[in-house]
Each structure stands twice: as C-alpha cells, then as structure tokens.
Write a protein that holds these residues in place. Sequence first.
Motif, PDB file in Angstrom:
ATOM      1  N   GLY A   1      12.571  10.854   7.235  1.00  0.00           N
ATOM      2  CA  GLY A   1      11.150  10.701   6.943  1.00  0.00           C
ATOM      3  C   GLY A   1      10.792  10.517   5.487  1.00  0.00           C
ATOM      4  O   GLY A   1       9.612  10.611   5.125  1.00  0.00           O
ATOM      5  N   HIS A   2      11.771  10.216   4.626  1.00  0.00           N
ATOM      6  CA  HIS A   2      11.474  10.064   3.204  1.00  0.00           C
ATOM      7  C   HIS A   2      11.065   8.642   2.839  1.00  0.00           C
ATOM      8  O   HIS A   2      10.489   8.427   1.769  1.00  0.00           O
ATOM      9  N   CYS A   3      11.362   7.674   3.684  1.00  0.00           N
ATOM     10  CA  CYS A   3      11.090   6.266   3.369  1.00  0.00           C
ATOM     11  C   CYS A   3       9.703   5.856   3.856  1.00  0.00           C
ATOM     12  O   CYS A   3       9.224   6.337   4.880  1.00  0.00           O
ATOM     13  N   GLY A   4       9.090   4.958   3.102  1.00  0.00           N
ATOM     14  CA  GLY A   4       7.763   4.497   3.481  1.00  0.00           C
ATOM     15  C   GLY A   4       7.793   3.504   4.625  1.00  0.00           C
ATOM     16  O   GLY A   4       6.881   3.471   5.460  1.00  0.00           O
ATOM     17  N   ALA A   5       8.838   2.659   4.672  1.00  0.00           N
ATOM     18  CA  ALA A   5       8.922   1.638   5.716  1.00  0.00           C
ATOM     19  C   ALA A   5      10.381   1.352   6.033  1.00  0.00           C
ATOM     20  O   ALA A   5      11.251   1.402   5.156  1.00  0.00           O
ATOM     21  N   LEU A   6      10.621   1.050   7.293  1.00  0.00           N
ATOM     22  CA  LEU A   6      11.937   0.614   7.758  1.00  0.00           C
ATOM     23  C   LEU A   6      11.759  -0.726   8.450  1.00  0.00           C
ATOM     24  O   LEU A   6      11.031  -0.833   9.437  1.00  0.00           O
TER      25      LEU A   6
ATOM     26  N   GLN B   1       0.812  -1.225   0.000  1.00  0.00           N
ATOM     27  CA  GLN B   1       0.000   0.000   0.000  1.00  0.00           C
ATOM     28  C   GLN B   1       0.844   1.273   0.000  1.00  0.00           C
ATOM     29  O   GLN B   1       0.310   2.364  -0.193  1.00  0.00           O
ATOM     30  N   LEU B   2       2.150   1.133   0.215  1.00  0.00           N
ATOM     31  CA  LEU B   2       3.008   2.306   0.284  1.00  0.00           C
ATOM     32  C   LEU B   2       3.223   2.888  -1.109  1.00  0.00           C
ATOM     33  O   LEU B   2       3.280   2.148  -2.099  1.00  0.00           O
ATOM     34  N   PRO B   3       3.358   4.198  -1.235  1.00  0.00           N
ATOM     35  CA  PRO B   3       3.631   4.811  -2.539  1.00  0.00           C
ATOM     36  C   PRO B   3       4.928   4.265  -3.136  1.00  0.00           C
ATOM     37  O   PRO B   3       5.924   4.077  -2.434  1.00  0.00           O
TER      38      PRO B   3
ATOM     39  N   GLN C   1      12.676   0.362  -5.494  1.00  0.00           N
ATOM     40  CA  GLN C   1      12.011   0.772  -4.249  1.00  0.00           C
ATOM     41  C   GLN C   1      12.715   0.212  -3.026  1.00  0.00           C
ATOM     42  O   GLN C   1      12.505   0.685  -1.910  1.00  0.00           O
ATOM     43  N   LEU C   2      13.549  -0.809  -3.219  1.00  0.00           N
ATOM     44  CA  LEU C   2      14.209  -1.473  -2.101  1.00  0.00           C
ATOM     45  C   LEU C   2      15.567  -0.852  -1.830  1.00  0.00           C
ATOM     46  O   LEU C   2      16.339  -0.583  -2.753  1.00  0.00           O
ATOM     47  N   LEU C   3      15.854  -0.640  -0.581  1.00  0.00           N
ATOM     48  CA  LEU C   3      17.157  -0.113  -0.160  1.00  0.00           C
ATOM     49  C   LEU C   3      17.708  -1.041   0.915  1.00  0.00           C
ATOM     50  O   LEU C   3      17.165  -1.144   2.015  1.00  0.00           O
ATOM     51  N   TRP C   4      18.779  -1.755   0.568  1.00  0.00           N
ATOM     52  CA  TRP C   4      19.409  -2.721   1.474  1.00  0.00           C
ATOM     53  C   TRP C   4      20.591  -2.045   2.156  1.00  0.00           C
ATOM     54  O   TRP C   4      21.537  -1.615   1.504  1.00  0.00           O
ATOM     55  N   VAL C   5      20.526  -1.950   3.469  1.00  0.00           N
ATOM     56  CA  VAL C   5      21.592  -1.321   4.251  1.00  0.00           C
ATOM     57  C   VAL C   5      22.252  -2.414   5.099  1.00  0.00           C
ATOM     58  O   VAL C   5      21.580  -3.058   5.907  1.00  0.00           O
ATOM     59  N   ALA C   6      23.548  -2.604   4.902  1.00  0.00           N
ATOM     60  CA  ALA C   6      24.265  -3.683   5.576  1.00  0.00           C
ATOM     61  C   ALA C   6      25.451  -3.126   6.354  1.00  0.00           C
ATOM     62  O   ALA C   6      26.593  -3.198   5.900  1.00  0.00           O
ATOM     63  N   PRO C   7      25.215  -2.549   7.532  1.00  0.00           N
ATOM     64  CA  PRO C   7      26.321  -2.007   8.334  1.00  0.00           C
ATOM     65  C   PRO C   7      27.206  -3.123   8.878  1.00  0.00           C
ATOM     66  O   PRO C   7      26.767  -4.261   9.073  1.00  0.00           O
TER      67      PRO C   7
END
Length: 250
Positions: free
Chosen positions: A129-134, A76-78, A106-112
Amino acid sequence: MPSAGISTPRASTAIHPLLWRGSQLARNCRPGLDTGHAELSRQLPDGGWPLGSLTELLLPQPGIGEIRLLLPALRQLPAQRSIVLLHPPHQPSVQAWQAHRFASRQLLWVAPAHAADALWAAEQVLKQGHCGALLYWASRPPATALRRLHLAAQAGDTAFFLFRPAESARQASPAPLRLLLHPAGDQLRVDILKRRGPVHDTSLLVPLAPSRAAPAAGSIPAFSEPSHAPVDQRLPDAPQPRRTEPVLAG
C-alpha cells in the motif's frame, strides 16, 4: 407510511453509504481519482478512477493512448508515492515521463521474467500500500489470480490499472470497473463494459493530447518502441527508471 423494520431506499442509503440501487451510480466513502476528462468522470462511480479496487482497461494492442488517458489522474498523486510500471510491453521512456512532469525517482519499473512472478509482484505492491498507482500489463491472468489481486487492492488506496487484450471482454472478471478502449484519431473511444451502476451502452470519445505535436509534452512516447528506439537501448543523457526483479521467498 412504511411499516417498522422495512427500509425505504432513502433510509437504506442513510444506514450505509455502500448500499446502492442498480439504477444509480455507486458511491463509496472515499471519492475517486479525477480522470481529468469531465464526461468520463461523470460516468464513473465516485466521479473518477476508483482507489483500492481493480480497474481493467482492455486494449486491441498496447500503445493506443492508454497512458495518455491516465496521465491527468497520475499527476494528482503525491510525488513521494511511486508509480509502478509492471511488465510493460516496452522499456519506459524516461524523457517522456519527465516531459509530463514526473520525476524519474517516482517511477518504479518491474520486469519479471515469468508471468507468475509478475502476479506475485502485483500482489505484494497492493498489499504494502505504499505506491500511489500500479499499472500492470497482463495477457492471460487466471480468474483466481484476478480475485486475489482485487482483494489485495481493497486493503489500501492504490490506483490499480490492469491492461488486458480486448478479447478478454468475453471473460468474466471480478473487476468492478471494466473499460474497452479503441483508438479514434487523437481521441480514444471508451466503452464502459461494467460499472457499479446502470448499463452505459453509448461510447465516449475522450480527447487526448496530440502524440506528435512538438514541443508539447505528449510528443514523446511513454515507452521506447522499435520504431523509436530499441527497447534495450540505454540513454546516457537521462536517468533511467528504477528497474527491479522480484525475489520469491525460498
């Protein structure tokens, strides 16, 4: 007739919508994100997953269906708002997300490399606040960090899900919503440990799309597991989700 200056429950609700009684589910100014599971949505404040708030999903182990639980809401996220996968247990499978109608961009994979970097990255995502979900997989975040993350989440409308081990249920948390998940065949058993409202002491059984029913979209795991493919294997026939390394200020 109530005396002047004393608010009845009805008058209190009219004064401010954030006031709620312990026997009722809380209602905020903005509706929740529909879970896609009718009975679960009915049992959550605001009728769905909260936005701008910390939600904890406690798991006995990763990969029990927690992503399939969230997929109806994430759809449902934009499309222009990213879904951040922070410190997942395995490399994301781009084919699976595409099968569920998510574009790879749309996917952003962050691997610290370190837990402290992951906490920093989570706070920055929430503050911007720019991302739809974390979606953040964390093992033992300190209580002070949880409070900071919840405070950062309140500044925006990001759907924030923190995955933690099931034993964390014994620990206090600032999260207004905490759910304990257990596998139950093609369903998930969901226990609501904490919510803004009355105690819910009955487990919910939430049906999930079958994980191996080809050619259904749920047939590909959301992450590449050792039994499916090496986590570092690069697949040439599909674009990979963007992977970023957080850079700490010097």
